[in-house]
Design a protein around this motif. Structure first.
Motif, mmCIF file in Angstrom:
data_model
loop_
_atom_site.group_PDB
_atom_site.id
_atom_site.type_symbol
_atom_site.label_atom_id
_atom_site.label_comp_id
_atom_site.label_asym_id
_atom_site.label_seq_id
_atom_site.Cartn_x
_atom_site.Cartn_y
_atom_site.Cartn_z
ATOM 1 N N LEU A 285 -6.001 75.628 61.153
ATOM 2 C CA LEU A 285 -6.565 75.063 62.195
ATOM 3 C C LEU A 285 -5.426 75.694 63.428
ATOM 4 N N ASN A 286 -5.765 76.320 64.211
ATOM 5 C CA ASN A 286 -4.955 76.802 65.372
ATOM 6 C C ASN A 286 -6.042 77.061 66.616
ATOM 7 N N TRP A 287 -5.394 77.565 67.327
ATOM 8 C CA TRP A 287 -6.183 77.886 68.784
ATOM 9 C C TRP A 287 -7.336 78.708 68.652
ATOM 10 N N LYS A 288 -7.127 80.002 67.732
ATOM 11 C CA LYS A 288 -8.365 80.777 67.793
ATOM 12 C C LYS A 288 -9.499 80.291 66.948
ATOM 13 N N TRP A 289 -9.241 79.381 66.074
ATOM 14 C CA TRP A 289 -10.496 78.712 65.505
ATOM 15 C C TRP A 289 -10.910 77.585 66.369
ATOM 16 N N ILE A 290 -9.941 76.846 67.257
ATOM 17 C CA ILE A 290 -10.506 76.011 68.142
ATOM 18 C C ILE A 290 -11.545 76.949 69.072
ATOM 19 N N GLY A 291 -11.147 77.701 69.465
ATOM 20 C CA GLY A 291 -11.791 78.547 70.403
ATOM 21 C C GLY A 291 -13.197 79.162 69.690
ATOM 22 N N PHE A 292 -13.209 79.431 68.540
ATOM 23 C CA PHE A 292 -14.302 79.704 67.710
ATOM 24 C C PHE A 292 -15.453 78.721 67.668
ATOM 25 N N VAL A 293 -14.966 77.515 67.424
ATOM 26 C CA VAL A 293 -15.594 76.260 67.566
ATOM 27 C C VAL A 293 -16.372 76.085 68.965
ATOM 28 N N LEU A 294 -15.723 76.328 69.900
ATOM 29 C CA LEU A 294 -16.269 76.172 71.435
ATOM 30 C C LEU A 294 -17.447 77.471 71.392
ATOM 31 N N PHE A 295 -17.176 78.503 70.712
ATOM 32 C CA PHE A 295 -18.138 79.450 71.120
ATOM 33 C C PHE A 295 -19.118 79.458 70.022
ATOM 34 N N PHE A 296 -19.095 78.629 68.969
ATOM 35 C CA PHE A 296 -19.954 78.262 67.897
ATOM 36 C C PHE A 296 -21.756 78.601 68.430
ATOM 37 N N PRO A 297 -21.931 77.584 69.566
ATOM 38 C CA PRO A 297 -23.353 78.051 69.786
ATOM 39 C C PRO A 297 -23.466 79.522 70.318
ATOM 40 N N LEU A 298 -22.799 79.996 71.162
ATOM 41 C CA LEU A 298 -22.871 81.343 71.620
ATOM 42 C C LEU A 298 -23.096 82.349 70.740
ATOM 43 N N ALA A 299 -22.034 82.139 69.694
ATOM 44 C CA ALA A 299 -22.152 83.134 68.352
ATOM 45 C C ALA A 299 -23.558 83.138 67.681
ATOM 46 N N ARG A 300 -23.853 81.932 67.304
ATOM 47 C CA ARG A 300 -25.139 81.453 66.611
ATOM 48 C C ARG A 300 -26.524 82.124 67.552
ATOM 49 N N MET A 301 -26.409 81.791 68.669
ATOM 50 C CA MET A 301 -27.402 82.481 69.959
ATOM 51 C C MET A 301 -27.387 83.843 69.584
ATOM 52 N N GLN A 302 -26.431 84.467 69.567
ATOM 53 C CA GLN A 302 -26.346 85.885 69.544
ATOM 54 C C GLN A 302 -27.093 86.370 68.117
ATOM 55 N N SER A 303 -26.536 85.705 67.298
ATOM 56 C CA SER A 303 -26.988 86.231 65.969
ATOM 57 C C SER A 303 -28.657 85.934 65.762
ATOM 58 N N ALA A 304 -29.060 85.104 66.276
ATOM 59 C CA ALA A 304 -30.500 84.680 66.310
ATOM 60 C C ALA A 304 -31.462 85.793 67.093
ATOM 61 N N ARG A 305 -30.761 86.019 68.215
ATOM 62 C CA ARG A 305 -31.458 87.223 68.856
ATOM 63 C C ARG A 305 -31.459 88.450 68.277
ATOM 64 N N GLU A 306 -30.325 88.733 67.574
ATOM 65 C CA GLU A 306 -30.517 89.990 66.781
ATOM 66 C C GLU A 306 -31.272 89.881 65.508
ATOM 67 N N ARG A 307 -31.396 88.802 64.898
ATOM 68 C CA ARG A 307 -32.299 88.684 63.794
ATOM 69 C C ARG A 307 -33.495 88.817 64.136
ATOM 70 N N ALA A 308 -34.006 88.129 65.399
ATOM 71 C CA ALA A 308 -35.442 88.201 66.050
ATOM 72 C C ALA A 308 -35.580 89.902 66.151
ATOM 73 N N ARG A 309 -34.781 90.354 66.836
ATOM 74 C CA ARG A 309 -34.882 91.898 67.370
ATOM 75 C C ARG A 309 -35.014 92.573 66.055
ATOM 76 N N TYR A 310 -34.464 92.600 65.078
ATOM 77 C CA TYR A 310 -34.502 93.145 63.639
ATOM 78 C C TYR A 310 -35.727 92.972 63.067
ATOM 79 N N ALA A 311 -36.307 91.749 63.107
ATOM 80 C CA ALA A 311 -37.584 91.263 62.533
ATOM 81 C C ALA A 311 -38.706 92.002 63.190
ATOM 82 N N SER A 312 -38.483 92.219 64.543
ATOM 83 C CA SER A 312 -39.664 92.840 65.380
ATOM 84 C C SER A 312 -39.645 94.566 65.054
#
Length: 255
Positions: free
Chosen positions: A17-44
């Motif tokens: 638990l340090n700054w980079k993982w705290i930052g990752f938690v803050l970026f969690f929604p953005l990372a998941r959103m990007q992954s979801a877009r990538e999966r949808a594009r791949y499925a299409s």
């Protein structure tokens, strides 16, 4: 999880638990959103509804470079993409299967079946386009470049240092673009065994029960139950066709 596994997760959380993982938690929604877009594009693309954009167009920018954007996005998008890519790599170094699997499944949206094991040090690219079947084992320090899709079946075993590549620049293209499409996907069928430091290039299917010997470079399809070796890989034998084993997903703590 049992008591030992709970204690393991708590210990790892305290250690990392340090700054980079705290930052990752803050970026969690953005990372998941990007992954979801990538999966949808791949499925299409797999359904043939949305072919890869830009292929065949005249451009001086490589297709596999990060997409350019305008305005404030031109500042934020590259930072976000780079940060998520970095944290994907850092995730592979977390000394806990449970923490890694949580991020792989719920942030990067890897289609990771039950009892599948990804060992320490994996470098996963475009996790939303990666499927790993039940009981399959990905050895330590593997590279899974799923930018054009990787499908791994059940009870597959990857030894240490296996690399699968589904994307590459075209050496013949005057603009050095990546002129790839969904045909660049790699498939590894049930009960295949991939030896240490094997390299599998794009557009390859490794058949059911096949064995790829250590250090081989696979450039074309491998027949079911065949044993291949060398650079490029060639058939040298035949494997037993009566394979009955099921891998149980057992692993050591911290690895």
């Amino acid at each position: 999880m049992n008591l030992i596994e709970v204690i393991e997760v708590i210990l790892i959380a305290v250690l990392v638990l340090n700054w980079k993982w705290i930052g990752f938690v803050l970026f969690f929604p953005l990372a998941r959103m990007q992954s979801a877009r990538e999966r949808a594009r791949y499925a299409s693309e797999q359904e043939g509804k949305s072919p890869r954009s830009g292929v065949g167009e005249e451009t001086s920018e490589p297709e596999c470079a990060p997409q350019a954007s305008r305005g404030i996005k031109s500042l934020i998008a590259p930072l976000a993409q780079g940060y998520i890519r970095w944290m994907t790599y850092e995730t592979g170094k977390l000394p806990s299967h449970h923490l890694r699997n949580f991020i792989y499944r719920h942030v990067l949206l890897v289609d990771l079946a039950e009892k599948a094991t990804i060992y320490h040090g994996a470098d996963i690219r475009s996790g939303a386009k990666l499927h790993i079947g039940k009981g399959s084992i990905i050895g330590d320090n593997s590279v899974l470049d799923a930018r054009n899709g990787i499908e791994i079946g059940r009870d597959v075993n990857f030894s240490s240092g296996v690399q699968i590549w589904t994307e590459q620049h075209s050496h013949a293209d005057p603009y050095f673009r990546c002129l790839s499409d969904r045909s660049y996907r790699v498939r590894v069928e049930d009960h295949a065994w991939i030896g240490p430091r094997v390299i599998v290039l794009h557009s390859v299917t490794i058949g059911k029960g096949a064995v790829v010997a250590a250090g081989a470079v696979v450039t074309k399809d491998v027949e079911p139950y065949s044993i291949v070796a060398g650079i490029p890989a060639r058939k040298i034998g035949e494997r037993n066709h009566d394979l009955r084993y099921e891998l149980k997903g057992e692993h050591l703590s911290f690895l």
